[in-house]
Design a protein around this motif. Structure first.
Motif, PDB file in Angstrom:
ATOM      1  N   ARG A  19       0.875  -1.178   0.000  1.00 44.41           N
ATOM      2  CA  ARG A  19       0.000   0.000   0.000  1.00 44.41           C
ATOM      3  C   ARG A  19       0.909   1.225   0.000  1.00 44.41           C
ATOM      4  O   ARG A  19       2.073   1.138   0.417  1.00 44.41           O
ATOM      5  CB  ARG A  19      -0.956  -0.011   1.187  1.00 44.41           C
ATOM      6  CG  ARG A  19      -0.305   0.030   2.531  1.00 44.41           C
ATOM      7  CD  ARG A  19      -1.346  -0.002   3.647  1.00 44.41           C
ATOM      8  NE  ARG A  19      -0.700  -0.144   4.934  1.00 44.41           N
ATOM      9  CZ  ARG A  19      -1.137  -0.933   5.884  1.00 44.41           C
ATOM     10  NH1 ARG A  19      -2.224  -1.654   5.720  1.00 44.41           N
ATOM     11  NH2 ARG A  19      -0.492  -0.995   7.034  1.00 44.41           N
ATOM     12  N   PRO A  20       0.398   2.357  -0.452  1.00 42.48           N
ATOM     13  CA  PRO A  20       1.234   3.557  -0.528  1.00 42.48           C
ATOM     14  C   PRO A  20       1.762   3.987   0.838  1.00 42.48           C
ATOM     15  O   PRO A  20       1.041   3.925   1.833  1.00 42.48           O
ATOM     16  CB  PRO A  20       0.293   4.624  -1.093  1.00 42.48           C
ATOM     17  CG  PRO A  20      -0.800   3.861  -1.773  1.00 42.48           C
ATOM     18  CD  PRO A  20      -0.946   2.582  -0.991  1.00 42.48           C
ATOM     19  N   ALA A  21       3.013   4.423   0.859  1.00 41.30           N
ATOM     20  CA  ALA A  21       3.619   4.948   2.083  1.00 41.30           C
ATOM     21  C   ALA A  21       4.126   6.372   1.888  1.00 41.30           C
ATOM     22  O   ALA A  21       4.482   7.028   2.858  1.00 41.30           O
ATOM     23  CB  ALA A  21       4.775   4.055   2.533  1.00 41.30           C
ATOM     24  N   SER A  22       4.183   6.842   0.656  1.00 46.99           N
ATOM     25  CA  SER A  22       4.674   8.194   0.367  1.00 46.99           C
ATOM     26  C   SER A  22       3.563   9.001  -0.310  1.00 46.99           C
ATOM     27  O   SER A  22       2.627   8.437  -0.882  1.00 46.99           O
ATOM     28  CB  SER A  22       5.895   8.130  -0.556  1.00 46.99           C
ATOM     29  OG  SER A  22       5.506   7.632  -1.822  1.00 46.99           O
ATOM     30  N   TRP A  23       3.711  10.295  -0.282  1.00 38.36           N
ATOM     31  CA  TRP A  23       2.708  11.156  -0.899  1.00 38.36           C
ATOM     32  C   TRP A  23       2.602  10.891  -2.396  1.00 38.36           C
ATOM     33  O   TRP A  23       1.515  10.881  -2.955  1.00 38.36           O
ATOM     34  CB  TRP A  23       3.013  12.632  -0.619  1.00 38.36           C
ATOM     35  CG  TRP A  23       4.280  13.123  -1.288  1.00 38.36           C
ATOM     36  CD1 TRP A  23       5.518  13.155  -0.745  1.00 38.36           C
ATOM     37  CD2 TRP A  23       4.422  13.621  -2.615  1.00 38.36           C
ATOM     38  NE1 TRP A  23       6.437  13.636  -1.650  1.00 38.36           N
ATOM     39  CE2 TRP A  23       5.785  13.944  -2.809  1.00 38.36           C
ATOM     40  CE3 TRP A  23       3.537  13.835  -3.673  1.00 38.36           C
ATOM     41  CZ2 TRP A  23       6.270  14.446  -4.003  1.00 38.36           C
ATOM     42  CZ3 TRP A  23       4.021  14.348  -4.868  1.00 38.36           C
ATOM     43  CH2 TRP A  23       5.375  14.651  -5.015  1.00 38.36           C
ATOM     44  N   TYR A  24       3.741  10.638  -3.051  1.00 44.03           N
ATOM     45  CA  TYR A  24       3.687  10.447  -4.499  1.00 44.03           C
ATOM     46  C   TYR A  24       3.118   9.081  -4.871  1.00 44.03           C
ATOM     47  O   TYR A  24       2.487   8.944  -5.918  1.00 44.03           O
ATOM     48  CB  TYR A  24       5.036  10.715  -5.174  1.00 44.03           C
ATOM     49  CG  TYR A  24       6.216   9.955  -4.623  1.00 44.03           C
ATOM     50  CD1 TYR A  24       6.574   8.720  -5.134  1.00 44.03           C
ATOM     51  CD2 TYR A  24       6.990  10.483  -3.592  1.00 44.03           C
ATOM     52  CE1 TYR A  24       7.665   8.026  -4.642  1.00 44.03           C
ATOM     53  CE2 TYR A  24       8.078   9.794  -3.087  1.00 44.03           C
ATOM     54  CZ  TYR A  24       8.409   8.565  -3.617  1.00 44.03           C
ATOM     55  OH  TYR A  24       9.489   7.873  -3.120  1.00 44.03           O
ATOM     56  N   ALA A  25       3.281   8.075  -4.019  1.00 49.76           N
ATOM     57  CA  ALA A  25       2.633   6.780  -4.279  1.00 49.76           C
ATOM     58  C   ALA A  25       1.122   6.909  -4.082  1.00 49.76           C
ATOM     59  O   ALA A  25       0.337   6.338  -4.852  1.00 49.76           O
ATOM     60  CB  ALA A  25       3.206   5.700  -3.375  1.00 49.76           C
ATOM     61  N   ARG A  26       0.701   7.667  -3.068  1.00 48.16           N
ATOM     62  CA  ARG A  26      -0.739   7.898  -2.865  1.00 48.16           C
ATOM     63  C   ARG A  26      -1.305   8.688  -4.033  1.00 48.16           C
ATOM     64  O   ARG A  26      -2.403   8.405  -4.504  1.00 48.16           O
ATOM     65  CB  ARG A  26      -0.988   8.621  -1.544  1.00 48.16           C
ATOM     66  CG  ARG A  26      -0.847   7.714  -0.329  1.00 48.16           C
ATOM     67  CD  ARG A  26      -1.308   8.383   0.957  1.00 48.16           C
ATOM     68  NE  ARG A  26      -0.439   9.454   1.407  1.00 48.16           N
ATOM     69  CZ  ARG A  26       0.711   9.280   2.049  1.00 48.16           C
ATOM     70  NH1 ARG A  26       1.141   8.073   2.332  1.00 48.16           N
ATOM     71  NH2 ARG A  26       1.434  10.313   2.426  1.00 48.16           N
ATOM     72  N   LEU A  27      -0.557   9.691  -4.507  1.00 54.92           N
ATOM     73  CA  LEU A  27      -1.001  10.507  -5.629  1.00 54.92           C
ATOM     74  C   LEU A  27      -1.166   9.660  -6.895  1.00 54.92           C
ATOM     75  O   LEU A  27      -2.104   9.868  -7.668  1.00 54.92           O
ATOM     76  CB  LEU A  27       0.000  11.642  -5.868  1.00 54.92           C
ATOM     77  CG  LEU A  27      -0.336  12.641  -6.968  1.00 54.92           C
ATOM     78  CD1 LEU A  27      -1.603  13.417  -6.598  1.00 54.92           C
ATOM     79  CD2 LEU A  27       0.821  13.602  -7.180  1.00 54.92           C
ATOM     80  N   ALA A  28      -0.275   8.697  -7.105  1.00 55.16           N
ATOM     81  CA  ALA A  28      -0.347   7.836  -8.285  1.00 55.16           C
ATOM     82  C   ALA A  28      -1.537   6.888  -8.231  1.00 55.16           C
ATOM     83  O   ALA A  28      -1.974   6.367  -9.260  1.00 55.16           O
ATOM     84  CB  ALA A  28       0.952   7.048  -8.438  1.00 55.16           C
ATOM     85  N   GLY A  29      -2.069   6.656  -7.032  1.00 52.57           N
ATOM     86  CA  GLY A  29      -3.291   5.882  -6.841  1.00 52.57           C
ATOM     87  C   GLY A  29      -3.301   4.543  -7.567  1.00 52.57           C
ATOM     88  O   GLY A  29      -2.409   3.712  -7.373  1.00 52.57           O
ATOM     89  N   PRO A  30      -4.295   4.337  -8.426  1.00 53.43           N
ATOM     90  CA  PRO A  30      -4.463   3.036  -9.082  1.00 53.43           C
ATOM     91  C   PRO A  30      -3.391   2.719 -10.130  1.00 53.43           C
ATOM     92  O   PRO A  30      -3.323   1.594 -10.611  1.00 53.43           O
ATOM     93  CB  PRO A  30      -5.840   3.135  -9.732  1.00 53.43           C
ATOM     94  CG  PRO A  30      -6.100   4.593  -9.881  1.00 53.43           C
ATOM     95  CD  PRO A  30      -5.369   5.268  -8.752  1.00 53.43           C
ATOM     96  N   LEU A  31      -2.531   3.669 -10.446  1.00 57.01           N
ATOM     97  CA  LEU A  31      -1.459   3.392 -11.396  1.00 57.01           C
ATOM     98  C   LEU A  31      -0.363   2.520 -10.784  1.00 57.01           C
ATOM     99  O   LEU A  31       0.314   1.773 -11.491  1.00 57.01           O
ATOM    100  CB  LEU A  31      -0.848   4.699 -11.912  1.00 57.01           C
ATOM    101  CG  LEU A  31      -1.783   5.603 -12.709  1.00 57.01           C
ATOM    102  CD1 LEU A  31      -1.065   6.879 -13.107  1.00 57.01           C
ATOM    103  CD2 LEU A  31      -2.325   4.880 -13.921  1.00 57.01           C
ATOM    104  N   VAL A  32      -0.199   2.585  -9.461  1.00 52.86           N
ATOM    105  CA  VAL A  32       0.864   1.818  -8.801  1.00 52.86           C
ATOM    106  C   VAL A  32       0.653   0.310  -8.964  1.00 52.86           C
ATOM    107  O   VAL A  32       1.565  -0.388  -9.405  1.00 52.86           O
ATOM    108  CB  VAL A  32       1.027   2.226  -7.323  1.00 52.86           C
ATOM    109  CG1 VAL A  32       2.009   1.310  -6.609  1.00 52.86           C
ATOM    110  CG2 VAL A  32       1.484   3.677  -7.234  1.00 52.86           C
TER     111      VAL A  32
END
Length: 169
Positions: free
Chosen positions: A134-147
């Motif tokens: 699951r996202p741990a950084s702001w940019y991973a959260r911002l990328a959302g379903p793309l990760v």
């Protein structure tokens, strides 16, 4: 004291994968027979598979072992993403070889990912990636379903790279 960023250490080995994370399961045939199995296992546990797929790998040991610090990075120049990890388990068995690493502080995700090669009774060599994150950084959260899409793409890429590595051995 562990520097891992999640409590479910080892879940990629023993299962089940924990709730509250995205799950990834990918399996691909990469060869046939003992020779292909040994070549694939060495490529996975000596970091060569990741490097051949375009990632930079800086590890505290030349071969996967529990406790080995690993930093995997991908991207170009200032757009390079660094992902600090630690090997949490290994398998060096007759018909199964691989490892899993877990995320450490500074990794854009939180979770664990395993890379395992298996020789089945019919002689097929299978490569599997199992992960929860699951996202741990702001940019991973911002990328959302793309990760999760990028993770699935990378797992397929690793399988293709490993297939080519084995066929060249």
């Amino acid at each position: 004291m562990s520097t891992l960023t999640y409590p479910e250490v080892g879940a990629t080995r023993l299962g089940p994968l924990p709730d509250g994370y995205d799950h990834l399961r990918h399996r691909a045939a990469v060869g046939r027979g003992r020779t292909d199995f040994e070549a694939a296992g060495a490529a996975v546990t000596e970091w060569r598979m990741h490097r051949a797929a375009g990632a930079r790998v800086n590890a505290s040991a030349e071969r996967a072992a529990a406790g080995v610090a690993v930093e995997v990075s991908a991207g170009l120049g200032r757009l390079r993403v660094e992902a600090p990890c630690e090997v949490v388990w290994t398998a060096y068995e007759r018909d199964r070889t691989g490892f899993a690493y877990g995320t450490r502080a500074g990794h854009p995700e939180c979770g664990e990912e395993s890379f395992v090669v298996e020789l089945t009774e019919d002689g097929t060599v299978w490569f599997s990636v199992v992960a929860f994150s699951r996202p741990a950084s702001w940019y991973a959260r911002l990328a959302g379903p793309l990760v999760p899409l990028a993770q699935r793409w990378y797992a397929r890429r690793l399988g293709n790279v490993l297939r080519r590595t084995v066929s060249a051995a």
